[in-house]
Write a protein that holds these residues in place. Structure first.
Motif, PDB file in Angstrom:
ATOM      1  N   GLU A  52       0.807  -1.210   0.000  1.00 18.72           N
ATOM      2  CA  GLU A  52       0.000   0.000   0.000  1.00 18.72           C
ATOM      3  C   GLU A  52       0.848   1.270   0.000  1.00 18.72           C
ATOM      4  N   SER A  53       1.863   1.322   0.842  1.00 22.27           N
ATOM      5  CA  SER A  53       2.664   2.539   0.952  1.00 22.27           C
ATOM      6  C   SER A  53       3.596   2.748  -0.230  1.00 22.27           C
ATOM      7  N   LEU A  54       3.861   1.679  -0.996  1.00 23.37           N
ATOM      8  CA  LEU A  54       4.795   1.768  -2.120  1.00 23.37           C
ATOM      9  C   LEU A  54       4.122   1.479  -3.460  1.00 23.37           C
ATOM     10  N   PHE A 114      11.450   9.297  -1.163  1.00 22.64           N
ATOM     11  CA  PHE A 114      10.949   8.913   0.155  1.00 22.64           C
ATOM     12  C   PHE A 114      12.074   8.188   0.887  1.00 22.64           C
TER      13      PHE A 114
END
Length: 352
Positions: A72-74, A87
């Protein structure tokens, strides 16, 4: 017994699978996006690979990614790439799956698992052929064919607000439905031969026959896991067989004892005799099947275009140089056109 073809690991014998093959042959030469529907284990990736092989850039990369594996975050970085420092832990630039597939095909499996927030960016990438890496102010052109697949009902997901309608309509404009194995039982005997031969080679076995009862058992079972489950069952059976005949008792117990097997077959003393027809099915490789379809399409296009390669390319939806390569690939130039200057001029024609 009707003719059977093996196309990229798919055994094509039933009428509904022949429809799938016909769709592959029709859509293959174009770069248009394709959505493949089908239950888990039906062979959607095999269909995607066949489309790529038949496409205008068969030697380009075929990059596959399962959307259920997105972090999800990547997720955005995984698809579209990032630049160094975008990031934490972004120590160097990354291309992402879209740019990695440049010049070829990107296959996004389980597209229904794509996070809703990423769907507008995917739609933009498909429509503009551009991606913008995370942390970058620049966009990059990508020349890819997108093929997506799902085992979910995307239309129901659209109604539930779980999938964007504009992305759904964009992807589903050209779609292929791969039927489950229970709806193509007439292909099971051919599948059994295919996997027996495959695992014979893999394990050094010499199985030459399948018994009538083994075929009956395989045809009676519903295969909720489709071809993937079937392949695993045949792998187990081949490993457990110590002679040249695969019998029903060699199959996994939950399949061999399935209660749909009729008593007539189960009690028939000849049920474990070899099924000779299963050892004599006509076989065709992926290359032979795809090349045959491509060559026929090329010959028809050249005929309709009166030998003009530029016009033939327009009819096929490919570049003129792709037509040149196809003529050489199928030996048309080496067998005929190269020996006859007039025919060579006819085959390649003037620029339109």
């Amino acid at each position: 017994m009707s003719e059977c073809e093996e196309v990229g690991g798919m055994v094509v014998r039933s009428a509904n699978m022949r429809r799938v093959l016909k769709m592959i042959q029709r859509l293959g030469p174009y770069k248009a996006s394709v959505l493949i529907h089908g239950e888990s284990g039906t062979g959607k990736e095999l269909v995607a690979r066949a489309l790529h092989t038949l496409g205008p850039v068969p030697k380009g990369p075929f990059v596959t990614f399962n959307c259920s594996n997105l972090v999800e975050s990547l997720a955005e970085s995984q698809l579209f790439g990032h630049v160094r420092g975008a990031f934490t832990d972004a120590r160097e630039d990354a291309l992402g799956y879209f740019r990695s597939a440049n010049g070829g095909t990107l296959f996004l499996d389980e597209i229904g698992e794509l996070p809703l927030r990423l769907q507008p960016k995917l739609l933009r990438a498909v429509e503009t052929h551009e991606v913008q890496p995370v942390g970058s102010a620049h966009s990059y052109k990508v020349d890819i064919r997108l093929i997506a697949a799902t085992n979910r009902d995307l239309r129901a997901m659209v109604k539930a607000g779980e999938f964007r309608d504009d992305l759904y309509y964009r992807l589903s404009a050209t779609a292929i439905l791969v039927p489950p194995l229970r709806e193509r039982r007439e292909a099971i005997e051919a599948l059994a031969v295919h996997f027996t031969e495959h695992y014979n080679r893999l394990f050094g076995k010499q199985i030459r026959f399948l018994s009538r009862r083994a075929i009956a058992v395989l045809q009676a079972y519903d295969w909720p896991g489709n071809v993937r489950e079937f392949a695993h069952a045949m792998q187990s059976a081949v490993m457990l067989t110590d002679n040249d005949r695969l019998c029903a008792d060699d199959l996994p117990e939950h399949i061999s004892l399935h209660d749909q097997l009729t008593g007539a077959i189960a009690d028939d003393p000849k049920a474990e005799e070899p099924n000779l027809s299963a050892a004599r099915l006509a076989r065709f490789s992926l290359d032979e099947a795809i090349n045959r379809a491509s060559k026929i399409a090329l010959q028809r296009a050249l005929g309709e275009a009166n030998g003009n390669c530029h016009r033939a390319a327009q009819l096929l939806g490919v570049s003129r140089y792709t037509v040149y390569r196809m003529i050489a690939r199928y030996g048309l130039s080496s067998r005929r056109t190269s020996q006859n200057p007039e025919l060579l001029a006819l085959a390649c024609g003037p620029k339109a």
